[in-house]
Design a protein around this motif. Structure first.
Motif, PDB file in Angstrom:
ATOM      1  N   GLY A  80      70.486  67.600 -20.250  1.00  0.00           N
ATOM      2  CA  GLY A  80      70.995  67.078 -18.996  1.00  0.00           C
ATOM      3  C   GLY A  80      71.584  65.697 -19.124  1.00  0.00           C
ATOM      4  N   ASP A  81      72.182  65.260 -18.021  1.00  0.00           N
ATOM      5  CA  ASP A  81      72.743  63.915 -17.944  1.00  0.00           C
ATOM      6  C   ASP A  81      72.577  63.436 -16.509  1.00  0.00           C
ATOM      7  OD1 ASP A  81      74.488  61.747 -19.237  1.00  0.00           O
ATOM      8  OD2 ASP A  81      75.588  62.202 -17.399  1.00  0.00           O
ATOM      9  N   CYS A  82      72.195  62.169 -16.366  1.00  0.00           N
ATOM     10  CA  CYS A  82      71.993  61.596 -15.037  1.00  0.00           C
ATOM     11  C   CYS A  82      72.549  60.188 -15.033  1.00  0.00           C
ATOM     12  CB  CYS A  82      70.502  61.580 -14.686  1.00  0.00           C
ATOM     13  SG  CYS A  82      70.143  60.896 -13.031  1.00  0.00           S
ATOM     14  N   THR A  83      73.052  59.751 -13.894  1.00  0.00           N
ATOM     15  CA  THR A  83      73.645  58.420 -13.799  1.00  0.00           C
ATOM     16  C   THR A  83      72.616  57.326 -13.548  1.00  0.00           C
ATOM     17  OG1 THR A  83      74.086  58.780 -11.433  1.00  0.00           O
ATOM     18  CG2 THR A  83      75.867  59.303 -12.981  1.00  0.00           C
ATOM     19  N   CYS A  84      71.339  57.665 -13.515  1.00  0.00           N
ATOM     20  CA  CYS A  84      70.314  56.649 -13.263  1.00  0.00           C
ATOM     21  C   CYS A  84      70.038  55.832 -14.524  1.00  0.00           C
ATOM     22  CB  CYS A  84      69.022  57.293 -12.755  1.00  0.00           C
ATOM     23  SG  CYS A  84      68.068  58.164 -14.023  1.00  0.00           S
ATOM     24  N   GLN A  85      69.475  54.640 -14.332  1.00  0.00           N
ATOM     25  CA  GLN A  85      69.172  53.762 -15.456  1.00  0.00           C
ATOM     26  C   GLN A  85      68.026  54.313 -16.299  1.00  0.00           C
ATOM     27  OE1 GLN A  85      70.986  51.011 -16.309  1.00  0.00           O
ATOM     28  NE2 GLN A  85      69.771  51.088 -18.179  1.00  0.00           N
ATOM     29  N   ALA A  86      67.088  55.031 -15.659  1.00  0.00           N
ATOM     30  CA  ALA A  86      65.957  55.592 -16.397  1.00  0.00           C
ATOM     31  C   ALA A  86      66.427  56.575 -17.459  1.00  0.00           C
ATOM     32  CB  ALA A  86      64.983  56.270 -15.432  1.00  0.00           C
ATOM     33  N   PHE A  87      67.468  57.371 -17.133  1.00  0.00           N
ATOM     34  CA  PHE A  87      67.997  58.296 -18.127  1.00  0.00           C
ATOM     35  C   PHE A  87      68.615  57.533 -19.285  1.00  0.00           C
ATOM     36  CE2 PHE A  87      71.449  60.742 -20.000  1.00  0.00           C
ATOM     37  CZ  PHE A  87      70.803  61.930 -20.310  1.00  0.00           C
ATOM     38  N   ALA A  88      69.340  56.446 -18.982  1.00  0.00           N
ATOM     39  CA  ALA A  88      69.941  55.629 -20.042  1.00  0.00           C
ATOM     40  C   ALA A  88      68.866  54.999 -20.919  1.00  0.00           C
ATOM     41  CB  ALA A  88      70.833  54.552 -19.430  1.00  0.00           C
ATOM     42  N   ASP A  89      67.741  54.623 -20.306  1.00  0.00           N
ATOM     43  CA  ASP A  89      66.682  53.942 -21.059  1.00  0.00           C
ATOM     44  C   ASP A  89      65.792  54.898 -21.839  1.00  0.00           C
ATOM     45  OD1 ASP A  89      67.610  51.590 -20.016  1.00  0.00           O
ATOM     46  OD2 ASP A  89      66.071  51.425 -18.461  1.00  0.00           O
ATOM     47  N   ARG A  90      65.412  56.013 -21.192  1.00  0.00           N
ATOM     48  CA  ARG A  90      64.364  56.851 -21.792  1.00  0.00           C
ATOM     49  C   ARG A  90      64.758  58.314 -21.991  1.00  0.00           C
ATOM     50  NH1 ARG A  90      62.046  53.612 -18.004  1.00  0.00           N
ATOM     51  NH2 ARG A  90      62.078  55.250 -16.429  1.00  0.00           N
ATOM     52  N   GLY A  91      65.823  58.755 -21.372  1.00  0.00           N
ATOM     53  CA  GLY A  91      66.193  60.154 -21.509  1.00  0.00           C
ATOM     54  C   GLY A  91      65.834  60.952 -20.266  1.00  0.00           C
ATOM     55  N   PHE A  92      65.406  62.178 -20.437  1.00  0.00           N
ATOM     56  CA  PHE A  92      65.180  63.114 -19.336  1.00  0.00           C
ATOM     57  C   PHE A  92      64.357  62.462 -18.232  1.00  0.00           C
ATOM     58  CE2 PHE A  92      64.364  67.134 -17.277  1.00  0.00           C
ATOM     59  CZ  PHE A  92      65.450  67.900 -17.631  1.00  0.00           C
ATOM     60  N   CYS A  93      64.875  62.489 -17.008  1.00  0.00           N
ATOM     61  CA  CYS A  93      64.306  61.705 -15.910  1.00  0.00           C
ATOM     62  C   CYS A  93      63.781  62.593 -14.782  1.00  0.00           C
ATOM     63  CB  CYS A  93      65.365  60.757 -15.359  1.00  0.00           C
ATOM     64  SG  CYS A  93      66.814  61.628 -14.684  1.00  0.00           S
ATOM     65  N   LYS A  94      63.196  61.949 -13.769  1.00  0.00           N
ATOM     66  CA  LYS A  94      62.648  62.674 -12.627  1.00  0.00           C
ATOM     67  C   LYS A  94      63.741  63.356 -11.814  1.00  0.00           C
ATOM     68  CE  LYS A  94      62.533  58.422  -9.876  1.00  0.00           C
ATOM     69  NZ  LYS A  94      61.638  57.437  -9.221  1.00  0.00           N
ATOM     70  N   HIS A  95      64.942  62.789 -11.821  1.00  0.00           N
ATOM     71  CA  HIS A  95      66.035  63.391 -11.056  1.00  0.00           C
ATOM     72  C   HIS A  95      66.456  64.729 -11.655  1.00  0.00           C
ATOM     73  CE1 HIS A  95      66.512  58.897 -10.697  1.00  0.00           C
ATOM     74  NE2 HIS A  95      66.204  59.251  -9.463  1.00  0.00           N
ATOM     75  N   LEU A  96      66.577  64.771 -12.983  1.00  0.00           N
ATOM     76  CA  LEU A  96      66.900  66.032 -13.652  1.00  0.00           C
ATOM     77  C   LEU A  96      65.780  67.043 -13.470  1.00  0.00           C
ATOM     78  CD1 LEU A  96      68.474  64.643 -16.946  1.00  0.00           C
ATOM     79  CD2 LEU A  96      69.679  65.846 -15.111  1.00  0.00           C
ATOM     80  N   THR A  97      64.541  66.558 -13.543  1.00  0.00           N
ATOM     81  CA  THR A  97      63.398  67.452 -13.327  1.00  0.00           C
ATOM     82  C   THR A  97      63.453  68.060 -11.924  1.00  0.00           C
ATOM     83  OG1 THR A  97      62.041  66.087 -14.800  1.00  0.00           O
ATOM     84  CG2 THR A  97      60.889  67.596 -13.307  1.00  0.00           C
ATOM     85  N   ALA A  98      63.760  67.221 -10.930  1.00  0.00           N
ATOM     86  CA  ALA A  98      63.845  67.703  -9.551  1.00  0.00           C
ATOM     87  C   ALA A  98      64.950  68.738  -9.390  1.00  0.00           C
ATOM     88  CB  ALA A  98      64.083  66.526  -8.603  1.00  0.00           C
ATOM     89  N   VAL A  99      66.079  68.535 -10.078  1.00  0.00           N
ATOM     90  CA  VAL A  99      67.176  69.503 -10.005  1.00  0.00           C
ATOM     91  C   VAL A  99      66.734  70.840 -10.594  1.00  0.00           C
ATOM     92  CG1 VAL A  99      69.494  70.057 -10.828  1.00  0.00           C
ATOM     93  CG2 VAL A  99      68.972  67.737 -10.037  1.00  0.00           C
ATOM     94  N   ALA A 100      66.106  70.808 -11.771  1.00  0.00           N
ATOM     95  CA  ALA A 100      65.664  72.048 -12.409  1.00  0.00           C
ATOM     96  C   ALA A 100      64.679  72.799 -11.520  1.00  0.00           C
ATOM     97  CB  ALA A 100      65.027  71.735 -13.763  1.00  0.00           C
ATOM     98  N   LEU A 101      63.744  72.082 -10.923  1.00  0.00           N
ATOM     99  CA  LEU A 101      62.757  72.728 -10.058  1.00  0.00           C
ATOM    100  C   LEU A 101      63.406  73.273  -8.784  1.00  0.00           C
ATOM    101  CD1 LEU A 101      59.816  70.174 -10.432  1.00  0.00           C
ATOM    102  CD2 LEU A 101      59.960  72.483 -11.410  1.00  0.00           C
TER     103      LEU A 101
END
Length: 310
Positions: A80-101
């Protein structure tokens, strides 16, 4: 020519069921804490699915701001890819998780609505006619400086000479790579996005057959980046990735323009020995400097650039 049959809700449901994101894999890639936060976002209804297909989902997630998320793949294999800073810093984020769910929990009616959302917009725009669309785009460009700049460049490609385009794009490169003081890690993603935008404009020139102009512009780009990378915290490699992308564009321009091999070797050798970075390491190792050199050889312009020195 036969037209493709529109997918029914049952068709879409079948596609998404085969594309469902495996919960165990999702929990493993996200981690327990991120998975829990993503679950809370999904339960709060913060996810808006924009488009969904065989192996790609695009969504918007309401967090501190509105984030664009994209998931590709299915089952146990996805990214996945997300425009949030958490994704840039650490990778797979809560936003991507929420989308998958959210995708996993969509019902047939919701699946059809998500799948058809952009389709309805396309149908609406097609019905407007060219003149109305032109006015709509111009109206958007008047409110969006970046869109206006992109449209100006595309229009210039039809009529402007190389000197005019060179002046415009050199300024775009200079503006994008400018560093005032020092760029901290948290600000690097925005800086790299600006540079990617400048590279997008340069790559468009290849489609218009202006490879020699591309090579000249990249000379300016590499000189600017060599200096800029000394003034930024590029711990995540975003700036280096932009440099590597420019090398790939340079490769494509060389294949199109076919400059003199000996002259090209001299340029590459100068970059290899004079740059403080290693993106051109081994680029000048040309097996034979004749007109019969195979363009696209890794030893000419298709090298694999190494990440710059730290």
């Amino acid at each position: 020519m036969a037209q493709a049959r529109k997918r029914s809700a049952s068709d879409i449901e079948a596609v998404v069921r085969t594309d469902r994101f495996d919960l165990a894999a999702l929990r493993e890639i996200a981690g327990d804490k991120i998975f829990a936060r993503g679950s809370a976002y999904q339960a709060d209804g913060r996810v808006e699915i924009m488009t969904i297909g065989e192996a790609r989902v695009v969504a918007r997630v309401a967090g501190t701001e509105i984030y664009r998320c994209e998931l590709t793949g299915r089952g146990k294999s996805f990214s996945g890819d997300c425009t949030c800073q958490a994704f840039a810093d650490r990778g797979f984020c809560k936003h991507l998780t929420a989308v998958a769910l959210t995708v996993n929990n969509l019902g047939p009616g919701e699946l059809g609505q998500a799948s058809n959302r952009l389709g309805k917009i396309r149908d609406h725009l097609r019905a407007k006619g060219i003149d109305r669309l032109v006015e709509m785009v111009i109206g958007l460009a008047e409110r969006d400086p970046k869109l206006l700049e992109e449209l100006q460049l595309l229009a210039a490609l039809d009529t402007a000479d190389d000197a005019t385009l060179s002046a415009q794009l050199k300024k775009a490169i200079t503006d994008a790579t400018r560093v005032r003081g020092y760029i901290e890690y948290r600000d690097m993603r925005d800086w790299a996005r600006q540079i990617d935008g400048a590279l997008d404009r340069i790559s468009v020139l290849l489609e218009g057959g202006r490879a020699l102009l591309v090579l000249a512009l990249l000379d300016h780009f590499f000189a600017r980046m060599d200096e800029a990378l000394t003034k930024v915290d590029d711990s995540d490699g975003g700036g280096g990735a932009c440099y590597a992308r420019a090398c790939e564009i340079h490769h494509a321009a060389c294949e199109q323009a076919k400059p003199d091999p000996i002259g090209l070797a001299r340029v590459l050798f100068a970059r290899e020995v004079n740059s403080d970075w290693e993106f051109f390491f081994g680029a000048s190792e040309i097996p034979m400097l004749t007109s019969s050199v195979r363009w696209g050889s890794p030893n000419i312009a298709g090298w694999q650039p190494k990440r710059g020195k730290r």
